[in-house]
Design a protein around this motif. Sequence first.
Motif, short mmCIF file in Angstrom:
data_model
loop_
_atom_site.label_atom_id
_atom_site.label_comp_id
_atom_site.label_asym_id
_atom_site.label_seq_id
_atom_site.Cartn_x
_atom_site.Cartn_y
_atom_site.Cartn_z
N THR A 1 0.83 -1.20 0.00
CA THR A 1 0.00 0.00 0.00
C THR A 1 0.87 1.26 0.00
O THR A 1 0.55 2.24 -0.67
CB THR A 1 -0.93 0.00 1.23
OG1 THR A 1 -1.81 -1.12 1.16
CG2 THR A 1 -1.76 1.28 1.27
N ILE A 2 1.97 1.23 0.75
CA ILE A 2 2.88 2.37 0.78
C ILE A 2 3.43 2.65 -0.61
O ILE A 2 3.53 3.80 -1.05
CB ILE A 2 4.03 2.11 1.77
CG1 ILE A 2 3.49 2.13 3.22
CG2 ILE A 2 5.12 3.17 1.63
CD1 ILE A 2 4.50 1.67 4.25
N ARG A 3 3.79 1.58 -1.33
CA ARG A 3 4.33 1.76 -2.69
C ARG A 3 3.29 2.40 -3.61
O ARG A 3 3.59 3.28 -4.41
CB ARG A 3 4.77 0.41 -3.26
CG ARG A 3 5.95 -0.20 -2.52
CD ARG A 3 6.27 -1.59 -3.05
NE ARG A 3 7.29 -2.26 -2.23
CZ ARG A 3 7.61 -3.53 -2.35
NH1 ARG A 3 6.99 -4.28 -3.26
NH2 ARG A 3 8.54 -4.06 -1.58
N LYS A 4 2.05 1.93 -3.49
CA LYS A 4 0.98 2.50 -4.31
C LYS A 4 0.70 3.94 -3.89
O LYS A 4 0.46 4.81 -4.74
CB LYS A 4 -0.29 1.65 -4.16
CG LYS A 4 -1.42 2.09 -5.08
CD LYS A 4 -2.61 1.14 -4.98
CE LYS A 4 -3.73 1.60 -5.93
NZ LYS A 4 -4.92 0.73 -5.85
N LEU A 5 0.77 4.20 -2.60
CA LEU A 5 0.54 5.55 -2.09
C LEU A 5 1.62 6.51 -2.58
O LEU A 5 1.33 7.67 -2.90
CB LEU A 5 0.53 5.51 -0.55
CG LEU A 5 0.33 6.83 0.18
CD1 LEU A 5 -1.00 7.48 -0.22
CD2 LEU A 5 0.36 6.60 1.70
N GLU A 6 2.85 6.03 -2.68
CA GLU A 6 3.94 6.87 -3.17
C GLU A 6 3.65 7.35 -4.60
O GLU A 6 3.96 8.50 -4.95
CB GLU A 6 5.25 6.09 -3.13
CG GLU A 6 5.80 5.90 -1.72
CD GLU A 6 7.02 4.99 -1.68
OE1 GLU A 6 7.25 4.26 -2.69
OE2 GLU A 6 7.72 4.98 -0.65
N LEU A 7 3.05 6.50 -5.42
CA LEU A 7 2.71 6.89 -6.79
C LEU A 7 1.65 7.98 -6.80
O LEU A 7 1.72 8.94 -7.59
CB LEU A 7 2.21 5.67 -7.58
CG LEU A 7 3.22 4.57 -7.85
CD1 LEU A 7 2.54 3.39 -8.56
CD2 LEU A 7 4.38 5.10 -8.70
N LEU A 8 0.67 7.87 -5.91
CA LEU A 8 -0.39 8.88 -5.83
C LEU A 8 0.18 10.21 -5.35
O LEU A 8 -0.18 11.28 -5.87
CB LEU A 8 -1.50 8.40 -4.89
CG LEU A 8 -2.85 9.12 -5.00
CD1 LEU A 8 -3.47 8.89 -6.37
CD2 LEU A 8 -3.80 8.64 -3.91
N VAL A 9 1.07 10.15 -4.37
CA VAL A 9 1.71 11.37 -3.86
C VAL A 9 2.56 12.00 -4.95
O VAL A 9 2.56 13.23 -5.14
CB VAL A 9 2.57 11.04 -2.61
CG1 VAL A 9 3.48 12.22 -2.26
CG2 VAL A 9 1.67 10.71 -1.43
N ASP A 10 3.30 11.18 -5.71
CA ASP A 10 4.12 11.71 -6.80
C ASP A 10 3.26 12.42 -7.83
O ASP A 10 3.64 13.50 -8.33
CB ASP A 10 4.90 10.57 -7.48
CG ASP A 10 6.08 10.09 -6.64
OD1 ASP A 10 6.45 10.79 -5.68
OD2 ASP A 10 6.61 9.00 -6.94
N ALA A 11 2.12 11.84 -8.18
CA ALA A 11 1.22 12.46 -9.16
C ALA A 11 0.73 13.81 -8.65
O ALA A 11 0.66 14.80 -9.40
CB ALA A 11 0.03 11.55 -9.44
#
Length: 227
Positions: free
Chosen positions: A171-181
Amino acid sequence: PIGESEKYKIARDVYNKLVEARGDYRYPEPKFTMLRTPTEGATMNYDSLEITLEEKAYDVCASFGDQRNAALAIILGHELMHYYEKHGWRRSFAKSYQQLDIGMKLGGVVDDVIHETQADYLGGFLAYSAGFGLFDQCPELISRMYKAYNLPDTLSKYATRQEREAMSTLTIRKLELLVDAFEVANLMTACGNFEEARTYYQYVLRDYQSREIFNNVGVTILLQVLK
């Protein structure tokens, strides 16, 4: 209930920032309560429209030192996302039809796991958008909560502790993508690339909706027209 203690004030301040960051006042704001009795850590009570945080759960968050408020934001953001994503509706509906097969299916373990994972993911972004940063110690937070509450690795209607820690890492990895966007959208806006910025904000909106993100989309549209 604990009221006006230093712990309560700190947790309440974190809670207020999360509600403000979401900015969704179409629904009544759940009441925030802090309890001394150690039973569940933190819960969203849909009947009383109340989110409770136990003192022991607060102490677990405090064990992260300068990341205390970020850990609190993760726990409280998780419960708030249960509310905003209407996870209680399916539970209530399933309970009404529990004597039928459809009721048992709607109230199944798979749905509970999905809801917990979604609350982790969106609650993490809510905490980030409220200014608490990207808290990447969620697996350790889960481990410390299990230890503090003397919980067995396997609980009914939950994934095992090891599975929850593993899902938290993903989930953290997926969250990092959302934060990057989100951050790329902010940079695009600052650079005057409003059309590209809007595309990134709309990407975030597919998973997470808040007053700020909708406002940013509107602002980029207006700035693009003016440009």
